[in-house]
Write a protein that holds these residues in place. Sequence first.
Motif, PDB file in Angstrom:
ATOM      1  N   ASP A 153       9.376   9.371  -3.864  1.00 31.65           N
ATOM      2  CA  ASP A 153       8.362   9.274  -3.047  1.00 31.65           C
ATOM      3  C   ASP A 153       8.401  10.625  -2.201  1.00 31.65           C
ATOM      4  N   TYR A 170       1.021   8.442   9.243  1.00 30.60           N
ATOM      5  CA  TYR A 170       1.353   9.480   8.401  1.00 30.60           C
ATOM      6  C   TYR A 170       0.555  10.794   8.462  1.00 30.60           C
ATOM      7  N   GLN A 171      -0.757  10.315   7.977  1.00 34.01           N
ATOM      8  CA  GLN A 171      -1.868  11.391   7.921  1.00 34.01           C
ATOM      9  C   GLN A 171      -2.369  11.747   9.238  1.00 34.01           C
ATOM     10  N   GLU A 176       1.027  -1.162  -0.023  1.00 34.85           N
ATOM     11  CA  GLU A 176       0.036  -0.061   0.087  1.00 34.85           C
ATOM     12  C   GLU A 176       0.941   1.199  -0.050  1.00 34.85           C
ATOM     13  N   PRO A 177       0.597   2.278  -0.697  1.00 36.75           N
ATOM     14  CA  PRO A 177      -0.769   2.354  -1.227  1.00 36.75           C
ATOM     15  C   PRO A 177      -0.361   1.424  -2.543  1.00 36.75           C
ATOM     16  N   PHE A 203       7.031  11.459   0.645  1.00 35.12           N
ATOM     17  CA  PHE A 203       7.525  11.552   2.013  1.00 35.12           C
ATOM     18  C   PHE A 203       8.652  11.382   2.505  1.00 35.12           C
ATOM     19  N   ARG A 220      -1.722   5.591  -6.091  1.00 31.62           N
ATOM     20  CA  ARG A 220      -0.116   5.604  -5.606  1.00 31.62           C
ATOM     21  C   ARG A 220       0.836   6.441  -6.392  1.00 31.62           C
ATOM     22  N   LYS A 231      16.333   3.191  -7.251  1.00 29.99           N
ATOM     23  CA  LYS A 231      15.114   3.777  -7.013  1.00 29.99           C
ATOM     24  C   LYS A 231      14.727   4.826  -8.207  1.00 29.99           C
ATOM     25  N   LEU A 271       2.534   9.879  -4.652  1.00 28.69           N
ATOM     26  CA  LEU A 271       3.849   9.652  -4.259  1.00 28.69           C
ATOM     27  C   LEU A 271       4.561  10.709  -5.375  1.00 28.69           C
ATOM     28  N   PHE A 329      -0.376  -0.874   5.655  1.00 25.79           N
ATOM     29  CA  PHE A 329      -1.810  -1.053   5.372  1.00 25.79           C
ATOM     30  C   PHE A 329      -2.287   0.227   6.148  1.00 25.79           C
ATOM     31  N   PHE A 351      -5.932   7.796   0.122  1.00 30.40           N
ATOM     32  CA  PHE A 351      -5.300   6.430   0.465  1.00 30.40           C
ATOM     33  C   PHE A 351      -6.252   5.604   0.862  1.00 30.40           C
ATOM     34  N   ARG A 377      -7.232   1.890  -0.774  1.00 26.98           N
ATOM     35  CA  ARG A 377      -7.461   0.827   0.267  1.00 26.98           C
ATOM     36  C   ARG A 377      -8.803   0.167  -0.237  1.00 26.98           C
TER      37      ARG A 377
HETATM   38  C1  LIG Z   1      -0.131   3.265   2.783  1.00 28.61           C
HETATM   39  C2  LIG Z   1       0.348   4.867   3.026  1.00 28.61           C
HETATM   40  C3  LIG Z   1       1.398   5.160   2.667  1.00 28.61           C
HETATM   41  N1  LIG Z   1       1.791   6.252   2.923  1.00 28.61           N
HETATM   42  C4  LIG Z   1       3.552   6.711   2.622  1.00 28.61           C
HETATM   43  C5  LIG Z   1       4.167   6.130   3.042  1.00 28.61           C
HETATM   44  C6  LIG Z   1       5.368   6.086   2.360  1.00 28.61           C
HETATM   45  O1  LIG Z   1       6.023   7.437   2.451  1.00 28.61           O
HETATM   46  C7  LIG Z   1       4.852   6.020   0.899  1.00 28.61           C
HETATM   47  C8  LIG Z   1       4.691   4.431   0.287  1.00 28.61           C
HETATM   48  O2  LIG Z   1       6.091   4.226  -0.153  1.00 28.61           O
HETATM   49  P1  LIG Z   1       6.584   2.933   0.111  1.00 28.61           P
HETATM   50  O3  LIG Z   1       8.034   2.838  -0.402  1.00 28.61           O
HETATM   51  O4  LIG Z   1       5.890   1.970  -0.579  1.00 28.61           O
HETATM   52  O5  LIG Z   1       6.620   2.650   1.605  1.00 28.61           O
HETATM   53  O6  LIG Z   1       3.229   6.546   1.138  1.00 28.61           O
HETATM   54  C9  LIG Z   1       1.049   7.332   3.748  1.00 28.61           C
HETATM   55  O7  LIG Z   1       1.409   8.373   3.840  1.00 28.61           O
HETATM   56  N2  LIG Z   1      -0.348   6.725   3.994  1.00 28.61           N
HETATM   57  C10 LIG Z   1      -0.486   5.730   3.925  1.00 28.61           C
HETATM   58  O8  LIG Z   1      -1.860   5.310   4.108  1.00 28.61           O
END
Ligand SMILES: Cc1cn([C@H]2C[C@H](O)[C@@H](COP(=O)(O)O)O2)c(=O)[nH]c1=O
Length: 227
Positions: free
Chosen positions: A167, A111-112, A46-47, A169, A57, A160, A61, A104, A77, A81
């Motif tokens: 990405d 994060y959020q 995920e995502p 984040f 995703r 990458k 990203l 997940f 997100f 999901r």
């Molecule tokens: C599911 C999910 C992911 N994120 C963010 C966390 C990471 O920075 C990226 C995913 O990148 P990865 O290399 O696959 O880990 O997305 C988020 O902020 N919120 C979420 O629900």
Amino acid sequence: MLDVPAKPAARFITFEGGEGVGKSTQVKRLLVRLNRMDIEAVRTREPGGTPKAEAVRAFILQGRSESWGAGAEAVLFAAARYDHVSSLIAPSLNSGKWVISDRFHDSTRAYQGLTGGVDDKLIRGLETLALDGHQPDITFILDMDPAVAFARVNNREIEKALAETGDRFEKEDLEWHRRLRQAFLAIGKANPERCVVLPAGQSEDALEQEIWDTLNRRFPELEAKAG
Ligand SMILES: Cc1cn([C@H]2C[C@H](O)[C@@H](COP(=O)(O)O)O2)c(=O)[nH]c1=O
Ligand SMILES: Nc1ncnc2c1ncn2[C@@H]1O[C@H](COP(=O)(O)OP(=O)(O)OP(=O)(O)O)[C@@H](O)[C@H]1O
């Protein structure tokens, strides 16, 4: 009647934590272990995980939703999901396959929610809609100092950069990632029946073994199958 050994119930396992802590590495290693035991397992992330969720995703990203704010991103997100659960996770579990997901719903909480400041009521409401009761059976939270994890990620950056654009984040500063780490630890503490926090600074082999031992303790049917 034939004495056929019982097939272990399908399990839903998630891996969580900050950037570069080794989630993808351990997801792949667990798949190998399960396959060796003839347990059919689906690896997902995920995502993403389905074509529609992968489109979301790429959108997030690549930074295209950054100006929308953390609340709208939490909704995006959750939309990804919803498709992931209904099109891949639930059907796989229903057909007896284990599902191992690299991130997940705890990532949205961390994060959020806890780090991004989105109201917990919105996070929980989205979760109820998207999960439709499909809580993971166990969640491994891989924990380590983000400064050390960043060094790992930087080693990976060249690979990458060739594979996909960065990405967004990962570009947040160290202080932000330290708060993110605390957010995952708080989630682990608040959900001890589901979450297992493991030190991710150890070697890949040692961490793989700790994960395997934990699963065998948690799911005795797995140990019985190994004989
Ligand atoms: C599911 C999910 C992911 N994120 C963010 C966390 C990471 O920075 C990226 C995913 O990148 P990865 O290399 O696959 O880990 O997305 C988020 O902020 N919120 C979420 O629900
Ligand atoms: N236990 C470990 N010790 C040292 N290096 C590791 C370990 N686990 C993974 N690595 C290396 O660290 C880098 C990041 O690992 P990995 O991609 O598995 O992390 P991740 O948590 O999935 O990262 P992201 O959240 O950014 O997708 C990779 O280069 C990997 O080979």
